[in-house]
Scaffold this motif. Structure first.
Motif, PDB file in Angstrom:
ATOM      1  N   ASN A 248      21.954  35.317 -21.771  1.00 38.84           N
ATOM      2  CA  ASN A 248      21.160  36.445 -21.285  1.00 38.84           C
ATOM      3  C   ASN A 248      20.092  35.906 -20.331  1.00 38.84           C
ATOM      4  O   ASN A 248      18.907  35.870 -20.662  1.00 38.84           O
ATOM      5  CB  ASN A 248      20.546  37.163 -22.484  1.00 38.84           C
ATOM      6  CG  ASN A 248      20.065  38.543 -22.121  1.00 38.84           C
ATOM      7  OD1 ASN A 248      20.231  38.980 -20.980  1.00 38.84           O
ATOM      8  ND2 ASN A 248      19.444  39.214 -23.058  1.00 38.84           N
ATOM      9  N   GLU A 249      20.534  35.462 -19.157  1.00 37.81           N
ATOM     10  CA  GLU A 249      19.642  34.810 -18.195  1.00 37.81           C
ATOM     11  C   GLU A 249      18.508  35.763 -17.810  1.00 37.81           C
ATOM     12  O   GLU A 249      18.732  36.950 -17.579  1.00 37.81           O
ATOM     13  CB  GLU A 249      20.421  34.424 -16.936  1.00 37.81           C
ATOM     14  CG  GLU A 249      21.533  33.405 -17.158  1.00 37.81           C
ATOM     15  CD  GLU A 249      21.024  31.986 -17.273  1.00 37.81           C
ATOM     16  OE1 GLU A 249      19.804  31.762 -17.141  1.00 37.81           O
ATOM     17  OE2 GLU A 249      21.863  31.085 -17.495  1.00 37.81           O
ATOM     18  N   ILE A 250      17.291  35.217 -17.744  1.00 37.71           N
ATOM     19  CA  ILE A 250      16.131  36.051 -17.415  1.00 37.71           C
ATOM     20  C   ILE A 250      16.234  36.532 -15.970  1.00 37.71           C
ATOM     21  O   ILE A 250      16.071  37.700 -15.663  1.00 37.71           O
ATOM     22  CB  ILE A 250      14.817  35.251 -17.572  1.00 37.71           C
ATOM     23  CG1 ILE A 250      14.680  34.781 -19.009  1.00 37.71           C
ATOM     24  CG2 ILE A 250      13.624  36.087 -17.141  1.00 37.71           C
ATOM     25  CD1 ILE A 250      13.595  33.763 -19.193  1.00 37.71           C
TER      26      ILE A 250
ATOM     27  N   LYS B 191      22.050  22.198  -5.684  1.00 42.60           N
ATOM     28  CA  LYS B 191      21.952  22.865  -6.987  1.00 42.60           C
ATOM     29  C   LYS B 191      22.965  22.277  -7.971  1.00 42.60           C
ATOM     30  O   LYS B 191      24.046  21.834  -7.575  1.00 42.60           O
ATOM     31  CB  LYS B 191      22.270  24.366  -6.853  1.00 42.60           C
ATOM     32  CG  LYS B 191      21.291  25.130  -6.010  1.00 42.60           C
ATOM     33  CD  LYS B 191      19.976  25.363  -6.737  1.00 42.60           C
ATOM     34  CE  LYS B 191      18.949  25.921  -5.786  1.00 42.60           C
ATOM     35  NZ  LYS B 191      17.603  25.856  -6.229  1.00 42.60           N
ATOM     36  N   GLU B 192      22.591  22.359  -9.255  1.00 41.61           N
ATOM     37  CA  GLU B 192      23.459  21.806 -10.302  1.00 41.61           C
ATOM     38  C   GLU B 192      24.806  22.534 -10.379  1.00 41.61           C
ATOM     39  O   GLU B 192      24.854  23.757 -10.445  1.00 41.61           O
ATOM     40  CB  GLU B 192      22.750  21.945 -11.648  1.00 41.61           C
ATOM     41  CG  GLU B 192      23.666  21.613 -12.814  1.00 41.61           C
ATOM     42  CD  GLU B 192      23.027  21.770 -14.185  1.00 41.61           C
ATOM     43  OE1 GLU B 192      21.804  21.880 -14.280  1.00 41.61           O
ATOM     44  OE2 GLU B 192      23.800  21.755 -15.167  1.00 41.61           O
ATOM     45  N   VAL B 193      25.869  21.715 -10.411  1.00 41.51           N
ATOM     46  CA  VAL B 193      27.206  22.258 -10.633  1.00 41.51           C
ATOM     47  C   VAL B 193      27.732  21.751 -11.974  1.00 41.51           C
ATOM     48  O   VAL B 193      28.460  22.429 -12.675  1.00 41.51           O
ATOM     49  CB  VAL B 193      28.159  21.825  -9.496  1.00 41.51           C
ATOM     50  CG1 VAL B 193      29.566  22.304  -9.768  1.00 41.51           C
ATOM     51  CG2 VAL B 193      27.684  22.359  -8.168  1.00 41.51           C
ATOM     52  N   GLU B 194      27.343  20.528 -12.311  1.00 39.27           N
ATOM     53  CA  GLU B 194      27.861  19.908 -13.537  1.00 39.27           C
ATOM     54  C   GLU B 194      26.756  19.099 -14.212  1.00 39.27           C
ATOM     55  O   GLU B 194      25.935  18.491 -13.534  1.00 39.27           O
ATOM     56  CB  GLU B 194      29.024  18.972 -13.157  1.00 39.27           C
ATOM     57  CG  GLU B 194      29.500  18.103 -14.306  1.00 39.27           C
ATOM     58  CD  GLU B 194      30.924  17.601 -14.129  1.00 39.27           C
ATOM     59  OE1 GLU B 194      31.515  17.855 -13.068  1.00 39.27           O
ATOM     60  OE2 GLU B 194      31.432  16.959 -15.065  1.00 39.27           O
TER      61      GLU B 194
HETATM   62  P1  ATP Z   1      20.650  25.723 -15.334  1.00 40.15           P
HETATM   63  O1  ATP Z   1      19.587  24.661 -15.444  1.00 40.15           O
HETATM   64  O2  ATP Z   1      21.099  26.000 -13.929  1.00 40.15           O
HETATM   65  O3  ATP Z   1      20.343  26.965 -16.130  1.00 40.15           O
HETATM   66  P2  ATP Z   1      21.916  24.374 -17.475  1.00 40.15           P
HETATM   67  O4  ATP Z   1      21.378  22.992 -17.314  1.00 40.15           O
HETATM   68  O5  ATP Z   1      21.350  25.273 -18.503  1.00 40.15           O
HETATM   69  O6  ATP Z   1      21.940  25.120 -16.042  1.00 40.15           O
HETATM   70  P3  ATP Z   1      24.224  23.535 -18.897  1.00 40.15           P
HETATM   71  O7  ATP Z   1      23.774  24.121 -20.177  1.00 40.15           O
HETATM   72  O8  ATP Z   1      24.176  22.049 -18.718  1.00 40.15           O
HETATM   73  O9  ATP Z   1      23.477  24.265 -17.677  1.00 40.15           O
HETATM   74  O10 ATP Z   1      25.690  24.093 -18.595  1.00 40.15           O
HETATM   75  C1  ATP Z   1      26.679  23.335 -17.941  1.00 40.15           C
HETATM   76  C2  ATP Z   1      27.177  24.015 -16.694  1.00 40.15           C
HETATM   77  O11 ATP Z   1      27.499  25.371 -16.937  1.00 40.15           O
HETATM   78  C3  ATP Z   1      26.174  24.046 -15.556  1.00 40.15           C
HETATM   79  O12 ATP Z   1      26.193  22.846 -14.832  1.00 40.15           O
HETATM   80  C4  ATP Z   1      26.673  25.210 -14.732  1.00 40.15           C
HETATM   81  O13 ATP Z   1      27.708  24.798 -13.845  1.00 40.15           O
HETATM   82  C5  ATP Z   1      27.260  26.136 -15.767  1.00 40.15           C
HETATM   83  N1  ATP Z   1      26.324  27.234 -16.045  1.00 40.15           N
HETATM   84  C6  ATP Z   1      25.282  27.227 -16.898  1.00 40.15           C
HETATM   85  N2  ATP Z   1      24.662  28.417 -16.914  1.00 40.15           N
HETATM   86  C7  ATP Z   1      25.343  29.213 -16.036  1.00 40.15           C
HETATM   87  C8  ATP Z   1      25.191  30.571 -15.619  1.00 40.15           C
HETATM   88  N3  ATP Z   1      24.246  31.345 -16.104  1.00 40.15           N
HETATM   89  N4  ATP Z   1      26.078  31.050 -14.705  1.00 40.15           N
HETATM   90  C9  ATP Z   1      27.066  30.280 -14.215  1.00 40.15           C
HETATM   91  N5  ATP Z   1      27.247  28.999 -14.580  1.00 40.15           N
HETATM   92  C10 ATP Z   1      26.407  28.463 -15.480  1.00 40.15           C
END
Ligand code: ATP
Length: 513
Positions: free
Chosen positions: A250-252, A330-333
């Motif tokens: 539930n992203e803010i 931006k983070e992908v993995e």
């Molecule tokens: P962020 O910091 O961007 O919220 P996170 O560090 O919480 O990401 P992780 O919990 O490490 O992310 O999840 C692993 C991967 O899952 C992330 O690298 C991303 O590619 C994907 N991911 C995480 N949250 C989302 C989201 N809300 N929508 C799409 N992809 C996501």
């Protein structure tokens, strides 16, 4: 073209060409939820195949599972998600908009970086050939001033996050004079923690015991199946378990299209190892995962590692692979060394022993874990953003082409009869009927050949074939390449050989070092 414009164009291109639609669109959509269309699902499946096969086919000691989305609620207590899967949120009282406090501060740090880059670019223009960038970065007073501010902010931010100090996060936002992008004011509320898990109820009685969660990550499904897989597969450490599946948060603040969604898909692999070997394995997985990304040919300069300052309490090393999106790196993995935290917690909460008996050491231990976790949708976004291209052609016309890696393209070959009569459609269908067993083909007879080429360029089809009257006589066709637009007369019997090797996931896997 400005990067913001590229992004807007990608979003509308995805909709126009059947890649991604806003979910529930006829009811005005549902925030941060998207559906994949006829081309999107093919591209997404190809990305998943590339990942799955690179894990499960190329590593003898990695196997896959598919665990349920609903799990016993105690799992999320054990994993720490019930108590600590929170984001710090802050509201602006004037605009009534909600933000993640950590993201506001990270954006501010990025602003200092942008200022430094601008200084460097200006100087490069001024000094031309003789410009020594490294020396300039070390000595220019303005660069040093921005850098000093950035580093100080970074240190303060990392400490506040590590200490979970919400008042300090707010103070940083005040001290840095960060304003709300909507209202332009600094009228901020306190910072509060917000849990990201979706709850629902199972069964017909609504007591507390029936509350269950939609999984916020697929990883826990792997941990709770560790013993099942290890025993039934006779797996010996080191070994890995891979899984692809939906996750829900539930992203803010959900923005940037499919970058941050509330329902998304993850590809996760947990690699179980002997305690003490984790940093070696962490380094290996960093190298392997970066090679997997770079194998797509988007250029090494578009990727970077971002090592974490704030380690989760159970991790002893963590890094992100970041991709150069139109809105920045931006983070992908994520790649994490998770120690034995998860398995130990499940041992504790379930009361079952989850130890591994190591026949070589003649002793039992709880394995350590290296995790690689990648979002399918973010990967999709990086692929489509990098592939989107507008080209000026001779004669002033523009073509939009998706330069997708051929192995990921939704359609590999479009077969087009020059006209809709005189046996040409039948000949085209004959070719498709033969080749459809080898790769995805599409028949297209509508509009002029030029328009049909443009349509296929726009969905990234690497090859087109035109069937004309000569084809009926000598079994040859015109083969056209998407990127070069080169055209060549080839025998129908040669098509499979020319195309197949370049469009399969296997062709991509063979290039992996
Ligand atoms: P962020 O910091 O961007 O919220 P996170 O560090 O919480 O990401 P992780 O919990 O490490 O992310 O999840 C692993 C991967 O899952 C992330 O690298 C991303 O590619 C994907 N991911 C995480 N949250 C989302 C989201 N809300 N929508 C799409 N992809 C996501």
């Amino acid at each position: 073209m400005a990067q913001e414009d590229v992004f807007k164009k990608v979003v509308s291109h995805c909709k126009e060409y059947g890649f991604v639609f806003p979910s529930s669109e006829i009811y005005d959509g549902l925030a941060a939820v998207y559906d994949y269309g006829q081309n999107g699902v093919e591209l997404k499946n190809n990305i998943k195949q590339y990942w799955w096969q690179s894990m499960v086919l190329l590593h003898e000691n990695i196997v896959g599972i598919d665990s349920a989305i609903f799990m016993h609620p105690t799992i999320w207590k054990a994993s720490g998600h019930v108590d600590a899967f929170n984001d710090p949120l802050i509201d602006n009282r004037d605009s009534k908009k909600r933000y993640r406090a950590d993201v506001l501060i990270e954006d501010q740090m990025a602003k200092y970086d942008e200022k430094i880059d601008k200084e460097v670019q200006k100087a490069r223009k001024r000094f031309g050939e003789s410009f020594d960038e490294a020396l300039f970065r070390e000595t220019n007073p303005r660069v040093l001033e921005h850098k000093q501010k950035r580093d100080a902010l970074h240190e303060r931010f990392a400490k506040a996050m590590n200490d979970n100090d919400l008042a300090e996060l707010r103070q940083i936002i005040i001290d840095e004079e960060i304003v709300c992008p909507i209202s332009g004011t600094r009228n901020w509320t306190e910072v509060r923690q917000f849990n990201l898990m979706f709850k629902t109820e199972m069964g017909s009685t609504a007591d507390a015991a029936s509350t269950i969660y939609l999984r916020p990550e697929t990883a826990q499904g792997i941990f709770v199946n560790y013993l099942n897989v290890q025993k039934t597969g006779h797996m010996k450490i080191p070994f890995g378990i891979a899984q692809i599946g939906k996750a829900f948060r539930n992203e803010i603040v959900a923005r940037q299209f499919i970058f941050r969604m509330r329902e998304f898909e993850q590809m996760e692999m947990q690699f179980f190892i002997k305690p003490g070997t984790e940093l070696d394995w962490f380094a290996k997985w960093k190298t392997w995962r970066m090679a997997w990304h770079q194998n797509l040919g988007f250029g090494a300069e578009n990727y970077r590692f971002h090592d974490h300052d704030k380690l989760a309490h159970y991790a002893n090393a963590a890094t992100d692979i970041e991709f150069n999106m139109p809105f920045g790196f931006k983070e992908v993995e994520g790649i994490h060394s998770r120690t034995n935290f998860d398995l130990s917690q499940h041992e504790k909460y379930s009361g079952k022993s989850i130890k591994y008996f190591d026949p070589e050491l003649n002793e039992s231990y709880t394995p350590y874990v290296i995790e690689t976790s990648i979002g399918v949708d973010r990967m999709f976004l990086s692929v489509i953003c990098h592939s989107y291209c507008e080209e000026k052609l001779e004669g002033g016309e523009t073509r939009v082409v998706l330069r997708l890696p051929a192995a990921l393209a939704p359609v590999k070959l479009a077969v087009m009869p020059l006209v809709k009569k005189n046996g040409l459609p039948e000949k085209a269908q004959e070719i498709i009927n033969d080749l459809r067993f080898h790769f995805n083909c599409q028949y297209d007879e509508k509009d002029s050949i030029g328009k049909r080429y443009r349509r296929q360029d726009a969905i990234g089809t690497p090859y087109c074939v035109t069937v004309d009257f000569q084809s009926l006589e000598d079994d040859t066709v015109t083969l056209r390449w998407r990127d070069s637009m080169e055209q060549k007369r080839v025998k129908i019997s040669e098509l499979q050989g020319i195309i197949e090797d370049n469009v399969t996931i296997t062709s991509l896997l063979k290039k992996l070092k």
